[in-house]
Design an enzyme around this catalytic site. Structure first.
Site, PDB file in Angstrom:
ATOM      1  N   CYS A  66     -35.361  -7.284  22.592  1.00 45.04           N
ATOM      2  CA  CYS A  66     -36.099  -5.860  23.886  1.00 45.04           C
ATOM      3  C   CYS A  66     -36.211  -4.811  22.606  1.00 45.04           C
ATOM      4  O   CYS A  66     -36.225  -4.401  21.717  1.00 45.04           O
ATOM      5  CB  CYS A  66     -34.504  -6.163  24.159  1.00 45.04           C
ATOM      6  SG  CYS A  66     -33.729  -7.304  24.903  1.00 45.04           S
ATOM      7  N   HIS A  68     -38.012  -0.381  24.388  1.00 47.58           N
ATOM      8  CA  HIS A  68     -38.718   0.229  25.227  1.00 47.58           C
ATOM      9  C   HIS A  68     -39.797   0.980  24.450  1.00 47.58           C
ATOM     10  O   HIS A  68     -39.905   1.203  23.596  1.00 47.58           O
ATOM     11  CB  HIS A  68     -37.997   1.774  25.430  1.00 47.58           C
ATOM     12  CG  HIS A  68     -36.191   1.300  25.742  1.00 47.58           C
ATOM     13  ND1 HIS A  68     -35.941   1.009  24.649  1.00 47.58           N
ATOM     14  CD2 HIS A  68     -35.051   1.098  26.748  1.00 47.58           C
ATOM     15  CE1 HIS A  68     -34.354   0.971  25.169  1.00 47.58           C
ATOM     16  NE2 HIS A  68     -34.528   1.059  25.982  1.00 47.58           N
ATOM     17  N   TRP A 160     -28.305  -9.875  31.166  1.00 45.63           N
ATOM     18  CA  TRP A 160     -29.830  -9.500  31.397  1.00 45.63           C
ATOM     19  C   TRP A 160     -30.499 -11.016  30.843  1.00 45.63           C
ATOM     20  O   TRP A 160     -31.636 -11.904  31.622  1.00 45.63           O
ATOM     21  CB  TRP A 160     -30.360  -8.706  30.351  1.00 45.63           C
ATOM     22  CG  TRP A 160     -31.067  -8.206  29.279  1.00 45.63           C
ATOM     23  CD1 TRP A 160     -31.366  -9.141  28.108  1.00 45.63           C
ATOM     24  CD2 TRP A 160     -29.853  -7.851  28.028  1.00 45.63           C
ATOM     25  NE1 TRP A 160     -30.952  -8.895  26.827  1.00 45.63           N
ATOM     26  CE2 TRP A 160     -29.855  -7.811  26.980  1.00 45.63           C
ATOM     27  CE3 TRP A 160     -29.023  -6.794  28.937  1.00 45.63           C
ATOM     28  CZ2 TRP A 160     -29.497  -7.205  26.160  1.00 45.63           C
ATOM     29  CZ3 TRP A 160     -27.853  -6.002  27.446  1.00 45.63           C
ATOM     30  CH2 TRP A 160     -27.852  -6.118  26.471  1.00 45.63           C
TER      31      TRP A 160
END
Length: 192
Positions: A66, A68, A160
């Site tokens: 994951c 950003h 998630w």
């Protein structure tokens, strides 16, 4: 250099930035992220267990990686960058599969609150995980992950990941996952 995340309004438009090191707490603001599932040369998914000392969701199993996107950074570029940083892998064939995915989850008083488009991609070779990010990697068939998320037989999956797998399971094998519509991305993710 301070790593920044893009803060979002409820509709997914950018409203500012914040330091990643300061954004995750009990009242984490909505921000932009992404998840990626890597498929190896044998068609298996690469799963990772987050480092035990991470601030958010330490020690949980989750998708390949994951991250950003930086302010103004295109999502596909961010996916490729993060694959190299976190797993030491060159990521190819990046494909958007869940453009509108978003979630809020809490563990030990720390909240994740993200609009988090999901990608599938390929990678060849052996991962060389960054120990500050990843404690363990495992290649698994889609059926193992899907059943583990659905039946709860894979303990310690990130919330998630469980939600993403539920949405992707209707399509079967990752090779069959339909490409998502870029127009369904949060407005902030359509920039860069």
């Amino acid at each position: 250099m301070t790593e920044l995340v893009v803060l979002l309004d409820p509709d997914g438009a950018a409203i500012g930035t914040a330091a990643k090191s300061e954004v995750h707490h009990g009242q984490t603001p909505l921000h932009l992220a992404f998840s990626c599932y890597l498929v190896d040369d044998d068609g298996q998914l690469l799963m990772t267990r987050r480092a035990a000392h991470k601030r958010t969701f330490p020690g949980v199993w989750t998708n390949s990686f994951c991250g950003h996107p930086a302010p103004g950074e295109a999502l596909e570029s961010a996916v490729r960058r993060r694959g190299r940083q976190e797993l030491g892998l060159d990521v190819g064939d990046v494909r958007l599969v869940l453009p509108g995915f978003r979630y809020r989850a809490e563990q030990d008083g720390v909240v994740e609150h993200e609009m988090c488009p999901v990608f599938v991609a390929t990678a060849s070779g052996d991962p060389a995980p960054d120990p500050t990010e990843v404690d363990e990697v495992r290649s698994v068939p889609w059926s193992t992950l899907s059943a583990g998320a659905r039946e709860g037989s894979w303990p310690g999956l990130s919330p998630w990941c469980v939600e993403q797998v539920a949405q992707l399971a209707v399509h079967g094998d990752p090779a069959l996952w339909p490409t998502g519509d870029p127009a369904a991305l949060p407005p902030a993710a359509r920039m860069g």
